[in-house]
Design a protein around this motif. Structure first.
Motif, PDB file in Angstrom:
ATOM      1  N   GLY A  98       0.799  -1.227   0.000  1.00  0.00           N
ATOM      2  CA  GLY A  98       0.000   0.000   0.000  1.00  0.00           C
ATOM      3  C   GLY A  98       0.824   1.265   0.000  1.00  0.00           C
ATOM      4  N   ASN A  99       2.140   1.135  -0.161  1.00  0.00           N
ATOM      5  CA  ASN A  99       2.997   2.313  -0.235  1.00  0.00           C
ATOM      6  C   ASN A  99       2.932   2.927  -1.635  1.00  0.00           C
ATOM      7  N   ILE A 100       2.955   4.239  -1.709  1.00  0.00           N
ATOM      8  CA  ILE A 100       2.906   4.946  -2.991  1.00  0.00           C
ATOM      9  C   ILE A 100       4.307   5.414  -3.335  1.00  0.00           C
ATOM     10  N   TRP A 101       4.811   4.952  -4.488  1.00  0.00           N
ATOM     11  CA  TRP A 101       6.130   5.344  -4.972  1.00  0.00           C
ATOM     12  C   TRP A 101       5.946   6.385  -6.075  1.00  0.00           C
ATOM     13  N   ILE A 102       6.745   7.434  -5.999  1.00  0.00           N
ATOM     14  CA  ILE A 102       6.588   8.562  -6.919  1.00  0.00           C
ATOM     15  C   ILE A 102       7.932   8.855  -7.566  1.00  0.00           C
ATOM     16  N   GLY A 103       7.965   8.742  -8.899  1.00  0.00           N
ATOM     17  CA  GLY A 103       9.178   9.067  -9.647  1.00  0.00           C
ATOM     18  C   GLY A 103       9.129  10.496 -10.130  1.00  0.00           C
ATOM     19  N   THR A 104      10.196  11.253  -9.843  1.00  0.00           N
ATOM     20  CA  THR A 104      10.215  12.677 -10.208  1.00  0.00           C
ATOM     21  C   THR A 104      11.285  12.952 -11.250  1.00  0.00           C
ATOM     22  N   GLY A 115       1.460   8.720   5.370  1.00  0.00           N
ATOM     23  CA  GLY A 115       1.319  10.170   5.275  1.00  0.00           C
ATOM     24  C   GLY A 115       2.624  10.928   5.247  1.00  0.00           C
ATOM     25  N   LYS A 116       3.765  10.247   5.264  1.00  0.00           N
ATOM     26  CA  LYS A 116       5.063  10.909   5.253  1.00  0.00           C
ATOM     27  C   LYS A 116       5.832  10.542   3.992  1.00  0.00           C
ATOM     28  N   LEU A 117       6.637  11.480   3.507  1.00  0.00           N
ATOM     29  CA  LEU A 117       7.392  11.295   2.276  1.00  0.00           C
ATOM     30  C   LEU A 117       8.869  11.074   2.599  1.00  0.00           C
ATOM     31  N   THR A 118       9.429  10.044   1.936  1.00  0.00           N
ATOM     32  CA  THR A 118      10.857   9.748   2.031  1.00  0.00           C
ATOM     33  C   THR A 118      11.418   9.706   0.617  1.00  0.00           C
ATOM     34  N   PHE A 135       7.558  -0.067 -11.437  1.00  0.00           N
ATOM     35  CA  PHE A 135       6.685  -1.237 -11.377  1.00  0.00           C
ATOM     36  C   PHE A 135       7.276  -2.242 -10.396  1.00  0.00           C
ATOM     37  N   GLY A 136       6.383  -3.052  -9.785  1.00  0.00           N
ATOM     38  CA  GLY A 136       6.815  -4.073  -8.845  1.00  0.00           C
ATOM     39  C   GLY A 136       6.511  -5.465  -9.371  1.00  0.00           C
ATOM     40  N   ASP A 137       7.340  -6.424  -9.004  1.00  0.00           N
ATOM     41  CA  ASP A 137       7.124  -7.794  -9.467  1.00  0.00           C
ATOM     42  C   ASP A 137       6.529  -8.636  -8.350  1.00  0.00           C
ATOM     43  N   ALA A 362      -5.263   0.439  -3.981  1.00  0.00           N
ATOM     44  CA  ALA A 362      -6.154  -0.640  -3.558  1.00  0.00           C
ATOM     45  C   ALA A 362      -7.418  -0.117  -2.888  1.00  0.00           C
ATOM     46  N   ASP A 363      -7.363   1.066  -2.291  1.00  0.00           N
ATOM     47  CA  ASP A 363      -8.542   1.626  -1.624  1.00  0.00           C
ATOM     48  C   ASP A 363      -9.438   2.424  -2.574  1.00  0.00           C
TER      49      ASP A 363
END
Length: 733
Positions: A98-104, A115-118, A135-137, A362-363
């Motif tokens: 359920g973690n959101i990964w963001i590519g910048t 709720g926190k960004l790393t 993408f995840g496998d 997923a939500d």
């Protein structure tokens, strides 16, 4: 609370208590305080008053910072301010936890967790801070694509793969892990498949339409779909099947893919809008059909049967049922719901160039990459504005002169340009308020004014009109009552009904005078002809007939004085006498034909009786004249022609028909007169007489006379059954 000094209190419709303090605004809800300080939509921290309007927005009066407006937002955004590595986001992915990964673009890889960004950068082992693909496998690995190679993130560590390890190219544009455990990597140098530790490369030499692979997707039938700059390819059984514009695609540049539960493949293109591939057939949706933009970066589907698309013009939602209806030809256009800054986004412009550009978690929440961070929306928790906006007409301009709005407006003649300015009171998203207007008496249907707040009309005809305008709020809820006013544009005198009636009357008088002039002209021509006929008759009577009469008298004298022995000369003399008598009779008949003395002193019935009596004298034929209906005076033209037709018909019956009885009937009614001449003679074949070589000149003359009077002539005759000549003419000619 931000400050202990409380200045104002207010309770909203949801039961929350808003507390204005000297140090900011606080909300107490669900036994919890949340604070708003300077910069959080507040222009000053000293809150003097609060007010909730009918749409649920909160108006905040401050001590020296003016008035602030606090309203609900549909979108939640994450940018540098919240800890994102960079505002320009290229790719988004949710892992199994359920973690959101963001590519910048330049800020590395960011992780949104609890709720926190790393953020992870090249310092942490990432091959580049430009993250284009995620993408995840099935093994829990996160694969990260950059312009400098493929990265595998596992157990907090990155491992980099490049073309030296078997990749087609180091520039990684897209990644996808299928259900069979294969990892598909799209590069600008071809497609790579990683199975276990083995790399397989596919390029144009193997059937790809183009080596730049922008998107990869696996459908429910385990087919791998590849979007390239040269079209869409399906990979199955180690073979590529390619679809391009020749097959129905609206553009060969394919940049996003999504399959729905109905096995329809939705295809986002650059320049060609949205496409649907269903049962082997393509359907295209572009700006011509209602899309806001023809560049579709990402396609997501919510649980309410709607598609969400990201583009340069913002994020927009499409109802799939409406899309299907358009593809089937049931509707002519589509109506997307567009989202932008009014809904909580920092900017409406989404970003492309990465994969995936959007993700459904997923939500059910939807995540989109933009040039100002990540925009997230929960379609199931969207609060709709259920308040239709009040509509008002602000100003009316007539030929650039302003007029105060009123219930009824009267304008003097000659006004050519009318501008109607209107508005609707909705402060949630004023820029999304839409209008429709109609000028009753001119427009047959509502005119879609969009977001424009003025309607223009020019060169209206004089008359009474009613201008109506309605509006919808940011969520498409219309106020059907709207606003309206009556308008009366006065006519010039030459545009009034009485002027039209006067012109019609004058025209009718002119037509009547023209008719009278033409009638007098015809009558004068007829009088001239009649005068000439009378002159010829006089000449024949006074000269030719008298000379022949003199000859006849002299011959009579010679016959009496001739010796009895001159028998042969007497025989010839008798023949000459007979011929002379016949010539005198013919001359008298010609005089009668040229000049009808019967009409000089009598009406038409008497003239017909006189003519019948004259023509049947010294014969065994009986002629009777009858008049039926109310006798009406006729013009000289009609009387003369009817008498000539009757004369010709009686003469034919006496000379050719061997008739015993002739019945002449003159019938009058309100508008027409009929003359019938019927005999009991031997009859004849009228068609043969009419069309054959022995065409009877008398019949032709009777027909011409009837036509000249505006009437018709009919001849009924059969051998052994007698003959009837019937002429029917209007009384007025």
């Amino acid at each position: 609370m931000p400050n202990n000094r409380i200045i104002s209190l207010a309770v909203d419709r949801e039961g929350s208590v808003w507390i204005g303090t000297a140090g900011g605004l606080s909300r107490f809800a669900n036994k919890h305080f949340s604070s708003f300080r300077l910069g959080d939509a507040l222009t000053n921290e000293s809150i003097l008053s609060t007010f909730e309007d009918r749409e649920g927005s909160l108006w905040i009066g401050t001590e020296s910072g003016g008035l602030s407006l606090l309203k609900d937002k549909k979108f939640t955004t994450y940018a540098i301010k919240e800890g994102l590595g960079s505002d320009l986001v290229k790719s988004i992915y949710e892992d199994r936890k359920g973690n959101i990964w963001i590519g910048t673009n330049g800020g590395g890889l960011s992780l949104l967790k609890d709720g926190k960004l790393t953020t992870y950068t090249t310092v942490d082992g990432l091959s580049s801070n430009v993250v284009l693909a995620l993408f995840g496998d099935g093994e829990g690995n996160l694969w990260v694509g950059t312009p400098d190679g493929l990265n595998r993130f596992r157990d907090g560590k990155f491992k980099v793969f490049t073309s030296a390890d078997g990749l087609a190219n180091d520039f990684i544009r897209s990644i996808y892990a299928d259900h069979s455990g294969n990892l598909w990597i799209g590069t600008r140098g071809g497609l790579t498949r990683l199975r276990g530790e083995r790399f397989n490369i596919y390029t144009t030499a193997d059937g790809l339409p183009n080596d730049f692979v922008g998107t990869i997707y696996e459908d429910l039938q385990d087919n791998i779909w590849i979007g390239t700059l040269g079209g869409l390819s399906k990979f199955k059984d180690e073979k590529f099947t390619t679809y391009t514009t020749r097959d129905g695609l609206s553009s060969d540049v394919v940049i996003s893919l999504h399959e729905d539960a109905d096995s329809a493949l939705w295809i986002g293109t650059s320049g060609g809008g949205l496409n649907r591939l269903k049962q082997g057939k393509f359907a295209a949706y572009t700006t011509r059909n209602g899309l806001p933009d023809d560049v579709v970066y990402g396609i997501l589907e919510d649980r309410q049967n709607s598609l969400w698309l990201s583009s340069n013009k913002g994020i927009f939602r499409l109802n799939k049922n409406e899309l299907d209806d358009f593809a089937n030809g049931t509707v002519g256009s589509i109506t997307p719901v567009l989202y932008g800054p009014a809904d909580g986004m920092i900017t409406r412009e989404c970003s492309g160039g990465g994969h995936p550009a959007g993700w459904r978690s997923a939500d059910g929440r939807l995540w989109f990459s933009t040039i100002k961070g990540v925009a997230m929306i929960d379609p199931e928790k969207i609060k709709l504005n259920d308040q239709p906006p009040p509509v008002a007409i602000e100003q009316i301009r007539v030929d650039d002169e302003s007029i105060s709005p009123a219930q009824t407006i009267e304008l003097s003649p000659g006004k050519s340009r009318l501008d109607f300015y209107y508005t609707a009171l909705s402060f949630v998203a004023p820029e999304k308020v839409r209008f429709k207007y109609k000028l009753e008496g001119f427009d047959s249907d509502w005119v879609d004014g969009g977001t424009r707040r003025v309607a223009y009309y020019t060169n209206l005809r004089p008359g009474r009109y009613k201008f109506r305008v309605i509006a919808s709020n940011n969520d498409g809820l219309w106020n059907p009552a709207g606003a309206a006013f009556d308008l009366y544009l006065k006519p010039h005198f030459y545009q009034t009904y009485w002027f039209y009636a006067l012109c019609t009357l004058i025209l009718a008088i002119l037509v009547w005078q023209l008719y009278r002039f033409r009638l007098k002209r015809v009558e004068s021509q007829f009088a001239a002809v009649l005068q000439e006929r009378n002159r010829i008759a006089r000449e024949i009577h006074d000269n030719l007939a008298q000379e022949m009469l003199g000859i006849s008298v002299q011959l009579e004298v010679v016959a009496r004085t001739m010796p009895a022995s001159a028998e042969l000369a007497k025989t010839h003399l008798d023949r000459v006498r007979i011929l002379v008598r016949h010539g005198i009779a013919e001359a008298r008949r010609y005089v009668w034909d040229l000049r009808s003395q019967a009409l000089d002193k009598n009406d038409l019935p008497a003239a017909l009786s006189d003519t019948a009596r004259r023509l049947t004298t010294e014969t065994a034929v009986s002629a009777n004249v009858e008049v039926s209906g109310t006798f009406r005076p006729l013009s000289p033209l009609i009387e003369g022609n009817l008498l000539r037709i009757g004369q010709e018909a009686i003469n034919n019956a006496v000379r050719h028909a061997q008739a015993q009885t002739i019945l002449i009937n003159l019938k009058f009614d309100a508008r027409r007169v009929q003359l019938s001449v019927r005999d009991d003679g031997k009859g004849f074949d009228y068609q043969e007489s009419k069309n054959g070589e022995a065409r009877h000149f008398g019949l032709v003359g009777m027909h011409e006379r009837a036509v000249r009077m505006g009437g018709s002539l009919r001849v009924d005759s059969h051998a052994g059954e007698g003959t009837e000549v019937l002429v029917d003419v209007p009384i007025n000619g």
